[in-house]
Motif scaffolding. Structure first.
Motif, PDB file in Angstrom:
ATOM      1  N   LEU A 121       0.881  -1.235  -0.002  1.00 18.15           N
ATOM      2  CA  LEU A 121       0.020  -0.197  -0.049  1.00 18.15           C
ATOM      3  C   LEU A 121       0.870   1.225   0.024  1.00 18.15           C
ATOM      4  O   LEU A 121       0.560   2.240  -0.551  1.00 18.15           O
ATOM      5  CB  LEU A 121      -0.876  -0.022   1.434  1.00 18.15           C
ATOM      6  N   ALA A 122       2.015   1.142   0.480  1.00 16.32           N
ATOM      7  CA  ALA A 122       2.911   2.391   0.766  1.00 16.32           C
ATOM      8  C   ALA A 122       3.809   2.353  -0.532  1.00 16.32           C
ATOM      9  O   ALA A 122       4.504   3.520  -0.483  1.00 16.32           O
ATOM     10  CB  ALA A 122       3.928   2.485   1.848  1.00 16.32           C
ATOM     11  N   GLY A 123       3.818   1.481  -1.344  1.00 24.02           N
ATOM     12  CA  GLY A 123       4.400   1.418  -2.472  1.00 24.02           C
ATOM     13  C   GLY A 123       6.033   1.127  -2.612  1.00 24.02           C
ATOM     14  O   GLY A 123       6.671   1.232  -3.558  1.00 24.02           O
ATOM     15  N   PHE A 124       6.175   0.031  -1.663  1.00 27.08           N
ATOM     16  CA  PHE A 124       7.504  -0.566  -1.413  1.00 27.08           C
ATOM     17  C   PHE A 124       7.419  -2.072  -2.126  1.00 27.08           C
ATOM     18  O   PHE A 124       6.368  -2.813  -2.185  1.00 27.08           O
ATOM     19  CB  PHE A 124       7.893  -0.579  -0.134  1.00 27.08           C
ATOM     20  N   GLU A 125       8.692  -2.415  -2.489  1.00 24.25           N
ATOM     21  CA  GLU A 125       8.707  -3.749  -2.859  1.00 24.25           C
ATOM     22  C   GLU A 125       8.613  -4.778  -1.743  1.00 24.25           C
ATOM     23  O   GLU A 125       8.220  -6.119  -1.960  1.00 24.25           O
ATOM     24  CB  GLU A 125       9.987  -4.183  -3.660  1.00 24.25           C
ATOM     25  N   GLY A 126       8.942  -4.518  -0.681  1.00 24.56           N
ATOM     26  CA  GLY A 126       8.879  -5.537   0.591  1.00 24.56           C
ATOM     27  C   GLY A 126       9.194  -4.838   1.823  1.00 24.56           C
ATOM     28  O   GLY A 126       8.884  -3.290   1.782  1.00 24.56           O
ATOM     29  N   TRP A 127       9.586  -5.379   3.131  1.00 24.94           N
ATOM     30  CA  TRP A 127       9.832  -4.577   4.272  1.00 24.94           C
ATOM     31  C   TRP A 127      10.992  -5.464   4.904  1.00 24.94           C
ATOM     32  O   TRP A 127      11.342  -6.528   4.504  1.00 24.94           O
ATOM     33  CB  TRP A 127       8.564  -5.043   4.936  1.00 24.94           C
ATOM     34  N   LYS A 128      11.579  -4.577   5.657  1.00 27.47           N
ATOM     35  CA  LYS A 128      12.518  -5.169   6.774  1.00 27.47           C
ATOM     36  C   LYS A 128      12.261  -4.537   8.054  1.00 27.47           C
ATOM     37  O   LYS A 128      11.680  -3.465   8.334  1.00 27.47           O
ATOM     38  CB  LYS A 128      13.795  -4.851   6.258  1.00 27.47           C
ATOM     39  N   LEU A 129      12.790  -5.344   9.088  1.00 26.21           N
ATOM     40  CA  LEU A 129      12.696  -4.886  10.519  1.00 26.21           C
ATOM     41  C   LEU A 129      13.928  -3.969  10.747  1.00 26.21           C
ATOM     42  O   LEU A 129      15.205  -3.947  10.079  1.00 26.21           O
ATOM     43  CB  LEU A 129      13.040  -6.058  11.544  1.00 26.21           C
ATOM     44  N   GLY A 130      13.620  -3.033  11.566  1.00 21.02           N
ATOM     45  CA  GLY A 130      14.742  -1.911  11.954  1.00 21.02           C
ATOM     46  C   GLY A 130      14.759  -0.595  11.060  1.00 21.02           C
ATOM     47  O   GLY A 130      14.376  -0.986   9.888  1.00 21.02           O
ATOM     48  N   LEU A 131      14.878   0.239  11.809  1.00 20.48           N
ATOM     49  CA  LEU A 131      15.040   1.723  11.089  1.00 20.48           C
ATOM     50  C   LEU A 131      16.554   2.025  10.619  1.00 20.48           C
ATOM     51  O   LEU A 131      17.396   2.042  11.538  1.00 20.48           O
ATOM     52  CB  LEU A 131      14.476   2.618  11.885  1.00 20.48           C
ATOM     53  N   GLY A 132      16.738   2.060   9.354  1.00 18.34           N
ATOM     54  CA  GLY A 132      17.974   2.437   8.995  1.00 18.34           C
ATOM     55  C   GLY A 132      18.364   3.862   8.758  1.00 18.34           C
ATOM     56  O   GLY A 132      17.587   4.847   9.299  1.00 18.34           O
ATOM     57  N   MET A 133      19.330   4.312   7.753  1.00 18.23           N
ATOM     58  CA  MET A 133      19.290   5.460   7.641  1.00 18.23           C
ATOM     59  C   MET A 133      18.331   6.388   6.754  1.00 18.23           C
ATOM     60  O   MET A 133      17.614   5.596   6.203  1.00 18.23           O
ATOM     61  CB  MET A 133      20.699   5.731   6.660  1.00 18.23           C
ATOM     62  N   PRO A 134      17.931   7.636   7.022  1.00 23.90           N
ATOM     63  CA  PRO A 134      16.819   8.256   6.393  1.00 23.90           C
ATOM     64  C   PRO A 134      17.056   8.205   4.779  1.00 23.90           C
ATOM     65  O   PRO A 134      18.219   8.183   4.312  1.00 23.90           O
ATOM     66  CB  PRO A 134      16.964   9.663   6.993  1.00 23.90           C
ATOM     67  N   LEU A 135      16.038   8.391   4.144  1.00 25.45           N
ATOM     68  CA  LEU A 135      16.058   8.355   2.680  1.00 25.45           C
ATOM     69  C   LEU A 135      16.555   9.585   2.318  1.00 25.45           C
ATOM     70  O   LEU A 135      16.370  10.665   2.766  1.00 25.45           O
ATOM     71  CB  LEU A 135      14.636   8.180   2.252  1.00 25.45           C
ATOM     72  N   PRO A 136      17.356   9.624   1.305  1.00 25.02           N
ATOM     73  CA  PRO A 136      17.872  10.901   0.596  1.00 25.02           C
ATOM     74  C   PRO A 136      16.730  11.861   0.099  1.00 25.02           C
ATOM     75  O   PRO A 136      15.462  11.314  -0.225  1.00 25.02           O
ATOM     76  CB  PRO A 136      18.494  10.320  -0.867  1.00 25.02           C
ATOM     77  N   GLU A 137      16.747  12.921   0.270  1.00 22.94           N
ATOM     78  CA  GLU A 137      16.054  14.159   0.143  1.00 22.94           C
ATOM     79  C   GLU A 137      15.279  13.860  -1.514  1.00 22.94           C
ATOM     80  O   GLU A 137      16.469  13.773  -2.270  1.00 22.94           O
ATOM     81  CB  GLU A 137      16.764  15.490   0.229  1.00 22.94           C
ATOM     82  N   GLY A 138      14.480  13.807  -1.645  1.00 24.66           N
ATOM     83  CA  GLY A 138      13.660  13.725  -3.035  1.00 24.66           C
ATOM     84  C   GLY A 138      13.476  12.373  -3.777  1.00 24.66           C
ATOM     85  O   GLY A 138      12.909  12.172  -4.602  1.00 24.66           O
ATOM     86  N   SER A 139      14.014  11.368  -2.720  1.00 26.50           N
ATOM     87  CA  SER A 139      13.590   9.874  -3.220  1.00 26.50           C
ATOM     88  C   SER A 139      12.245   9.658  -2.830  1.00 26.50           C
ATOM     89  O   SER A 139      11.753  10.047  -1.500  1.00 26.50           O
ATOM     90  CB  SER A 139      14.653   8.930  -2.360  1.00 26.50           C
ATOM     91  N   GLY A 140      11.439   8.845  -3.485  1.00 26.02           N
ATOM     92  CA  GLY A 140      10.020   8.364  -3.077  1.00 26.02           C
ATOM     93  C   GLY A 140      10.068   6.782  -2.875  1.00 26.02           C
ATOM     94  O   GLY A 140      11.114   6.252  -2.937  1.00 26.02           O
ATOM     95  N   PRO A 141       8.923   6.583  -2.461  1.00 26.41           N
ATOM     96  CA  PRO A 141       8.580   5.026  -2.020  1.00 26.41           C
ATOM     97  C   PRO A 141       9.145   4.312  -3.289  1.00 26.41           C
ATOM     98  O   PRO A 141       9.410   2.967  -2.909  1.00 26.41           O
ATOM     99  CB  PRO A 141       7.140   5.057  -1.873  1.00 26.41           C
ATOM    100  N   ALA A 142       8.800   4.680  -4.568  1.00 24.30           N
ATOM    101  CA  ALA A 142       9.312   3.747  -5.479  1.00 24.30           C
ATOM    102  C   ALA A 142      10.785   3.647  -5.643  1.00 24.30           C
ATOM    103  O   ALA A 142      11.188   2.514  -6.306  1.00 24.30           O
ATOM    104  CB  ALA A 142       8.626   4.266  -7.154  1.00 24.30           C
ATOM    105  N   GLN A 143      11.484   4.605  -5.107  1.00 24.01           N
ATOM    106  CA  GLN A 143      13.073   4.320  -5.033  1.00 24.01           C
ATOM    107  C   GLN A 143      13.624   3.636  -4.092  1.00 24.01           C
ATOM    108  O   GLN A 143      14.660   3.295  -4.075  1.00 24.01           O
ATOM    109  CB  GLN A 143      13.658   5.864  -5.180  1.00 24.01           C
TER     110      GLN A 143
END
Length: 242
Positions: A121-143
């Motif tokens: 629903l959020a537009g991701f290919e999958g999921w993983k446990l744990g919070l990693g580094m923040p996404l680069p500015e300008g990157s969307g769910p598809a990236q």
């Protein structure tokens, strides 16, 4: 005898299921809506911490009422104090096991069945446990290939601990009201106020059970054990009000 007593109170199990299951469904609907419309890059497991606490609180309420109302009812129907207490405690223990098992089952369902749907629903290919580094500015769910989910759950040993604590606290409160009536209710109010404002005298860490000192943990355990012993003694020597 216990089978008849259990049949009399069969609706209690429906109440536990309605409260726990209803809260689970409500929470998951909210999460699904957030994923579908807001499309965040992170998620969190909530059922594993919310539902056990809700189940324990429900057990506390039922222990409170049954140790006063149902206990007196059993006495009025000719049961001895020991038999009445045994019936009530056995019923509450079974109800508590049901409530905590249901909470654990729904927490597992959230963990293993729903993350894939969240990610889709959020537009991701999958999921993983744990919070990693923040996404680069300008990157969307598809990236971003994976939805990151924080594993925020209670350890397994919290379930029997909450079960025992809720049962013991409910029996103590019920025994207090059963013996002293309105005065017991006022005593409970005083204990509640002490629990709300007392920790301020002990420092902010008193609110965080994981940071309690050994002495504070030992003191709380002794008080809980003494309260349970008194509750059992009081109910076994209860005055029956006809």
């Amino acid at each position: 005898m216990f089978k008849k007593f259990l049949k009399m109170n069969a609706e209690d199990f429906s109440l536990y299921a309605a409260v726990t299951g209803g809260l689970f469904l409500l929470g998951e609907v909210v999460i699904l809506c957030v994923m579908a419309f807001m499309k965040p890059d992170t998620g969190i497991f909530l059922a594993g911490i919310v539902l056990p606490i809700v189940g324990a609180f429900s057990l506390f309420i039922m222990s409170f009422t049954n140790s006063s109302v149902m206990f007196d009812t059993a006495l009025r129907f000719g049961r001895t104090r020991r038999q009445s207490l045994g019936l009530v405690v056995a019923l509450l223990a079974l109800e508590g096991a049901f409530a905590m098992s249901l909470a654990a089952l729904l927490a597992l369902a959230e963990r293993f069945l729903l993350p894939g749907l969240w990610a889709k629903l959020a537009g991701f290919e999958g999921w993983k446990l744990g919070l990693g580094m923040p996404l680069p500015e300008g990157s969307g769910p598809a990236q971003a290939a994976l939805l990151q989910i924080e594993d925020f759950v209670l350890a397994w040993w919290w379930y029997p601990l909450l079960w025992a604590a809720a049962l013991a606290a409910g029996l103590f409160c019920g025994a207090l009201v059963q013996r002293f009536g309105p005065k017991g209710a006022w005593a409970l109010w005083g204990l509640w106020m002490a629990a709300c404002f007392g920790p301020q005298l002990l420092g902010k860490n008193a609110y965080l059970v994981g940071q309690w000192s050994f002495g504070l943990v030992a003191g709380a355990a002794v008080l809980a054990a003494a309260g349970l012993v008194w509750a059992v003694w009081s109910l076994l020597h209860a005055v029956v009000r006809w």
